[in-house]
Design a protein around this motif. Structure first.
Motif, PDB file in Angstrom:
ATOM      1  N   ILE A 157       0.867  -1.181   0.000  1.00 39.78           N
ATOM      2  CA  ILE A 157       0.000   0.000   0.000  1.00 39.78           C
ATOM      3  C   ILE A 157       0.908   1.237   0.000  1.00 39.78           C
ATOM      4  N   PRO A 158       1.089   1.873  -1.153  1.00 45.44           N
ATOM      5  CA  PRO A 158       1.923   3.087  -1.182  1.00 45.44           C
ATOM      6  C   PRO A 158       1.269   4.199  -0.365  1.00 45.44           C
ATOM      7  N   GLY A 159       2.057   4.890   0.425  1.00 43.68           N
ATOM      8  CA  GLY A 159       1.552   6.008   1.201  1.00 43.68           C
ATOM      9  C   GLY A 159       0.485   5.637   2.202  1.00 43.68           C
ATOM     10  N   ALA A 160       0.595   4.463   2.804  1.00 48.78           N
ATOM     11  CA  ALA A 160      -0.439   3.981   3.725  1.00 48.78           C
ATOM     12  C   ALA A 160      -0.518   4.822   4.995  1.00 48.78           C
ATOM     13  N   VAL A 161       0.606   5.381   5.420  1.00 44.91           N
ATOM     14  CA  VAL A 161       0.661   6.146   6.664  1.00 44.91           C
ATOM     15  C   VAL A 161       1.267   7.519   6.390  1.00 44.91           C
ATOM     16  N   MET A 162       0.663   8.551   6.951  1.00 49.57           N
ATOM     17  CA  MET A 162       1.205   9.905   6.841  1.00 49.57           C
ATOM     18  C   MET A 162       1.854  10.268   8.173  1.00 49.57           C
ATOM     19  N   LEU A 163       3.153  10.497   8.160  1.00 42.74           N
ATOM     20  CA  LEU A 163       3.880  10.800   9.391  1.00 42.74           C
ATOM     21  C   LEU A 163       4.801  11.987   9.154  1.00 42.74           C
ATOM     22  N   ASP A 164       4.587  13.049   9.891  1.00 40.83           N
ATOM     23  CA  ASP A 164       5.422  14.249   9.785  1.00 40.83           C
ATOM     24  C   ASP A 164       5.524  14.745   8.344  1.00 40.83           C
ATOM     25  N   GLY A 165       4.406  14.693   7.644  1.00 29.42           N
ATOM     26  CA  GLY A 165       4.378  15.192   6.279  1.00 29.42           C
ATOM     27  C   GLY A 165       4.909  14.227   5.239  1.00 29.42           C
ATOM     28  N   ARG A 166       5.306  13.029   5.661  1.00 32.35           N
ATOM     29  CA  ARG A 166       5.825  12.029   4.726  1.00 32.35           C
ATOM     30  C   ARG A 166       4.823  10.902   4.566  1.00 32.35           C
ATOM     31  N   CYS A 167       4.683  10.394   3.343  1.00 34.01           N
ATOM     32  CA  CYS A 167       3.837   9.235   3.076  1.00 34.01           C
ATOM     33  C   CYS A 167       4.702   7.979   3.136  1.00 34.01           C
ATOM     34  N   LEU A 168       4.331   7.061   4.004  1.00 30.22           N
ATOM     35  CA  LEU A 168       5.102   5.837   4.207  1.00 30.22           C
ATOM     36  C   LEU A 168       4.338   4.628   3.678  1.00 30.22           C
ATOM     37  N   ASP A 169       5.055   3.740   3.035  1.00 27.40           N
ATOM     38  CA  ASP A 169       4.440   2.548   2.459  1.00 27.40           C
ATOM     39  C   ASP A 169       4.296   1.444   3.504  1.00 27.40           C
ATOM     40  N   GLU A 170       3.312   0.582   3.297  1.00 27.28           N
ATOM     41  CA  GLU A 170       3.149  -0.612   4.112  1.00 27.28           C
ATOM     42  C   GLU A 170       3.129  -1.850   3.222  1.00 27.28           C
ATOM     43  N   VAL A 171       3.811  -2.894   3.684  1.00 25.39           N
ATOM     44  CA  VAL A 171       3.808  -4.189   3.011  1.00 25.39           C
ATOM     45  C   VAL A 171       2.703  -5.049   3.619  1.00 25.39           C
ATOM     46  N   LEU A 172       1.927  -5.698   2.771  1.00 26.38           N
ATOM     47  CA  LEU A 172       0.893  -6.627   3.221  1.00 26.38           C
ATOM     48  C   LEU A 172       1.451  -8.041   3.175  1.00 26.38           C
ATOM     49  N   MET A 173       1.253  -8.798   4.255  1.00 29.25           N
ATOM     50  CA  MET A 173       1.754 -10.165   4.339  1.00 29.25           C
ATOM     51  C   MET A 173       0.609 -11.091   4.759  1.00 29.25           C
ATOM     52  N   GLN A 174       0.698 -12.336   4.325  1.00 34.51           N
ATOM     53  CA  GLN A 174      -0.368 -13.298   4.602  1.00 34.51           C
ATOM     54  C   GLN A 174       0.226 -14.670   4.892  1.00 34.51           C
ATOM     55  N   ARG A 175      -0.493 -15.427   5.715  1.00 31.67           N
ATOM     56  CA  ARG A 175      -0.059 -16.781   6.064  1.00 31.67           C
ATOM     57  C   ARG A 175      -1.278 -17.694   6.160  1.00 31.67           C
ATOM     58  N   PRO A 176      -1.329 -18.769   5.372  1.00 29.92           N
ATOM     59  CA  PRO A 176      -2.414 -19.742   5.555  1.00 29.92           C
ATOM     60  C   PRO A 176      -2.328 -20.356   6.938  1.00 29.92           C
ATOM     61  N   LEU A 177      -3.451 -20.532   7.583  1.00 27.48           N
ATOM     62  CA  LEU A 177      -3.458 -21.078   8.933  1.00 27.48           C
ATOM     63  C   LEU A 177      -3.596 -22.596   8.881  1.00 27.48           C
ATOM     64  N   ALA A 178      -2.588 -23.218   8.294  1.00 29.51           N
ATOM     65  CA  ALA A 178      -2.572 -24.679   8.243  1.00 29.51           C
ATOM     66  C   ALA A 178      -1.382 -25.218   9.002  1.00 29.51           C
ATOM     67  N   PHE A 179      -0.705 -24.330   9.736  1.00 23.88           N
ATOM     68  CA  PHE A 179       0.507 -24.701  10.446  1.00 23.88           C
ATOM     69  C   PHE A 179       0.469 -24.088  11.832  1.00 23.88           C
ATOM     70  N   SER A 180       1.039 -24.751  12.801  1.00 22.51           N
ATOM     71  CA  SER A 180       1.071 -24.228  14.160  1.00 22.51           C
ATOM     72  C   SER A 180       2.484 -23.953  14.638  1.00 22.51           C
ATOM     73  N   SER A 181       3.459 -24.079  13.745  1.00 29.20           N
ATOM     74  CA  SER A 181       4.855 -23.869  14.131  1.00 29.20           C
ATOM     75  C   SER A 181       5.586 -23.164  13.015  1.00 29.20           C
ATOM     76  N   PRO A 182       6.529 -22.266  13.348  1.00 29.67           N
ATOM     77  CA  PRO A 182       7.298 -21.605  12.301  1.00 29.67           C
ATOM     78  C   PRO A 182       8.185 -22.568  11.546  1.00 29.67           C
ATOM     79  N   ALA A 183       8.433 -23.766  12.089  1.00 25.33           N
ATOM     80  CA  ALA A 183       9.262 -24.744  11.397  1.00 25.33           C
ATOM     81  C   ALA A 183       8.529 -25.334  10.193  1.00 25.33           C
ATOM     82  N   ALA A 184       7.191 -25.237  10.183  1.00 21.29           N
ATOM     83  CA  ALA A 184       6.394 -25.789   9.093  1.00 21.29           C
ATOM     84  C   ALA A 184       5.745 -24.657   8.328  1.00 21.29           C
TER      85      ALA A 184
END
Length: 325
Positions: A155-182
């Protein structure tokens, strides 16, 4: 739920109404110290009434709020929030992951993230976890990647801070795992190898470096270094991690490819090329124009790196290094 680490004195549990004041205080601290990562500012959080705070941490089918405590003090928080509308109730958002600065590098955020996954697994019908992270927050992105979250958008310019537009990265994880090892997202190959986007844990990292012939790293060096990972891939075979590669850097102008490693028993099969192809793909997709990406090529490895556009810097410049002993 309650999880206690006897070695570090760290405990993780669901927050309750009695934690409202401590939760509000740590959220104010989050908005102060990590202002680019928190949508509300400190004054807005401080102005909320006690009832509003209690509603934010009350456990139910739509949310879980978790706290990390050291010697009874709330030092870290994370929340899981779910929309109850029928068409999207299979999704939930991870929000507000924050550790007080003086308590960082003690595994607090990692413990909180595992607790979030454990709680998410208890919610019926939940299939997907999502989050948004400040695009320049390399350590946070590395943490989420280590738990199987993969970038799905920006999301380009997702947050406005001190006159600057900051980008945010969107991340997703399927909930088929209960451990970071899998972790999710393997790219299977006909020869039984799979490449996944994930960072190694400290023990795996040190083992791969030592057994593949790279210089050994202390546990402290590995822990600190992995926290700064911008992108990482692991090569899996038969349930074992047999290779890895990482990209580190400042998130803007300068980056370095490091830790390209494949265990000796698996070398000579083009696996290093697969690792480098994944890293080059990330470079092409994510790095800004004018980014400088460097690496150190040992021996014949220069031929591999040349296939991905890396060129010797000599004679215009000469690589130099210092190895602390």
């Amino acid at each position: 739920m309650a999880v206690t680490d006897a070695n570090g004195g760290l405990s993780i549990r669901l927050l309750c109404a009695a934690d409202a004041d401590a939760y509000q205080a740590i959220r104010v601290a989050a908005a102060t110290h990590d202002s680019a990562s928190i949508h509300a500012d400190a004054a807005e959080i401080a102005a909320l009434g006690r009832d509003a705070i209690q509603r934010q941490i009350e456990s139910g089918d739509a949310q879980r709020a978790l706290g990390a405590f050291i010697e009874g003090e709330l030092v870290g928080v994370a929340a899981l929030r779910r929309d109850t509308r029928a068409k999207i109730r299979h999704r939930a958002t991870v929000q507000g992951v924050f550790t007080r600065p003086e308590c960082r590098s003690r595994g607090v955020a990692r413990s909180l993230m595992q607790a979030v996954l454990d709680e998410a697994a208890k919610l019926p019908g939940l299939l997907s976890l999502e989050l948004a992270v400040h695009a320049e927050n390399g350590p946070a992105k590395a943490l989420y990647q280590a738990f199987g979250f993969r970038r799905v958008g920006l999301i380009p310019g997702a947050v406005m801070l001190d006159g600057r537009c900051l980008d945010e990265v969107l991340m997703q994880r399927p909930l088929a795992f209960s451990s970071p090892a899998a972790v999710p997202g393997p790219i299977p190959n006909c020869d039984g190898y799979a490449l996944i986007e994930a960072a190694p844990d400290v023990d795996t990292y040190r083992r791969l470096r030592a057994e593949s012939g790279l210089s050994p790293k202390t546990e402290e060096a590995a822990r600190r270094g992995l926290a700064g990972t911008l992108f990482s891939v692991l090569l899996r075979h038969g349930g074992e991690t047999v290779g890895m590669g990482r990209l580190i850097g400042d998130g803007g102008g300068f980056y370095q490819v490091v830790d390209i490693a494949v265990l000796p028993a698996h070398q000579g099969r083009g696996l290093g090329k697969r690792i480098m192809a994944a890293i080059r793909g990330h470079i092409d997709r994510e790095l800004p124009v004018s980014a400088y990406v460097s690496l150190i090529a040992d021996g014949d490895a220069r031929h591999l790196y040349a296939q991905f556009g890396f060129e010797p810097t000599a004679p215009r410049s000469e690589g130099m290094a210092l190895f602390k002993r």
